[in-house]
Design an enzyme around this catalytic site. Structure first.
Site, mmCIF file in Angstrom:
data_model
loop_
_atom_site.group_PDB
_atom_site.id
_atom_site.type_symbol
_atom_site.label_atom_id
_atom_site.label_comp_id
_atom_site.label_asym_id
_atom_site.label_seq_id
_atom_site.Cartn_x
_atom_site.Cartn_y
_atom_site.Cartn_z
ATOM 1 N N ASN A 149 0.822 -1.227 0.000
ATOM 2 C CA ASN A 149 0.000 0.000 0.000
ATOM 3 C C ASN A 149 0.854 1.274 0.000
ATOM 4 O O ASN A 149 0.344 2.370 0.192
ATOM 5 C CB ASN A 149 -0.950 0.008 1.212
ATOM 6 C CG ASN A 149 -0.200 0.052 2.545
ATOM 7 O OD1 ASN A 149 1.035 0.032 2.578
ATOM 8 N ND2 ASN A 149 -0.930 0.119 3.641
ATOM 9 N N HIS A 179 3.383 1.899 2.144
ATOM 10 C CA HIS A 179 3.926 2.347 3.437
ATOM 11 C C HIS A 179 5.441 2.190 3.483
ATOM 12 O O HIS A 179 6.010 1.339 2.809
ATOM 13 C CB HIS A 179 3.242 1.641 4.615
ATOM 14 C CG HIS A 179 3.649 0.232 4.866
ATOM 15 N ND1 HIS A 179 2.755 -0.742 5.269
ATOM 16 C CD2 HIS A 179 4.842 -0.406 4.797
ATOM 17 C CE1 HIS A 179 3.403 -1.882 5.429
ATOM 18 N NE2 HIS A 179 4.664 -1.710 5.149
ATOM 19 N N GLU A 217 1.639 4.460 7.470
ATOM 20 C CA GLU A 217 0.573 3.969 6.600
ATOM 21 C C GLU A 217 -0.033 5.135 5.803
ATOM 22 O O GLU A 217 0.164 6.302 6.160
ATOM 23 C CB GLU A 217 -0.520 3.319 7.467
ATOM 24 C CG GLU A 217 -0.033 2.131 8.305
ATOM 25 C CD GLU A 217 0.192 0.851 7.485
ATOM 26 O OE1 GLU A 217 0.096 0.895 6.249
ATOM 27 O OE2 GLU A 217 0.481 -0.186 8.103
#
Ligand code: F6R
Length: 244
Positions: free
Chosen positions: A137, A139, A144
């Site tokens: 994603n 990160h 995050e």
């Protein structure tokens, strides 16, 4: 804006070797380097090469100081999946480093105090090379999507996506994955002299594409590397480069 140097390699071994070459160069020039290190499956090949070069006396870690990006909260240091254990098993136990010079955030105890302490330590030093892996994603560390780029070391709640990704290290049981971690913030990462992000595999291709758009976007934490004032390398295999 930083100009990211993208290096596309044929496979995981080449990605690891290219990255090792940069570390080896630095350690030859500056034996008392300060290294920012990462855990996860991606850097294991790199660490194997560094161990081999240390054993054959091409490089020494005697005067090297290390700071790791992150650590899980609420599992003891001695847990087989703690990042402390990972670093010892995959690197520190096999090289001539003085373990007093190796640092990770403290995962047990009061996360706020532990975060502040690690942030203070980091603010006293200048990391020569910060190594990063990347989550599917986008990160980096445990920053995050949506994380403020101005944050220093802080506690995070892992997203469902990261918990699922990491379940492979916890008997494929998401309930066994810790839900919190302490991580360097993007601000800490960007204060390193040089940053090297490594990635392999198709599941990283979208995240790599998003970095290489050249725009810093809070929804893709790794895209913050576009704001770095120093040198940034993104070293990937063909699969991670497949959407470029
Ligand atoms: C690890 C870390 C994480 C990983 C990322 C990729 O210290 O900070 O951001 O780099 O989750 O993990 P792997 O390499 O296992 O795909």
């Amino acid at each position: 804006m930083s100009k990211i140097e993208l290096i596309i390699t044929n496979n995981y071994e080449e990605m690891s070797q290219k990255t090792a070459d940069i570390f080896i160069d630095l350690l030859k020039k500056k034996p008392n380097s300060i290294l920012g290190l990462a855990t996860g499956s991606t850097p294991i090949g790199l660490y194997k090469i560094l161990i081999e070069k240390n054993k054959s006396k091409i490089i020494s870690f005697k005067d090297v100081i290390t700071y790791n990006l992150d650590e899980y909260c609420d599992i003891p240091k001695s847990h087989e999946q703690s990042y402390f254990t990972f670093m010892n098993q995959n690197l520190f136990d096999h090289i001539d480093i003085n373990k007093d010079n190796t640092h990770l955030p403290q995962g047990e105890g009061d996360s706020k105090i532990n975060s502040e302490n690690y942030d203070k330590e980091l603010n006293k030093v200048k990391i020569d090379i910060q190594l990063l892996g990347i989550g599917s994603n986008g990160h980096i560390g445990f920053n995050e999507p949506g994380t403020d780029f101005d944050l220093g070391v802080h506690e995070v709640l892992l997203t469902e996506n990261t918990i699922k990704d990491n379940a492979r290290f916890f008997e494929n049981d998401i309930n066994k994955v810790p839900k919190k971690a302490i991580t360097m913030g993007i601000k800490n990462i960007l204060s390193a002299e040089t940053i090297i992000l490594i990635a392999n595999g198709k599941n990283k291709a979208n995240a790599i594409k998003n970095i290489m758009k050249g725009v810093a976007d809070k929804n893709v934490p790794a895209s913050a590397l576009n704001l770095h004032k120093g040198k940034v390398y993104v070293i990937v295999d063909k699969d991670a480069a497949s959407l470029l």
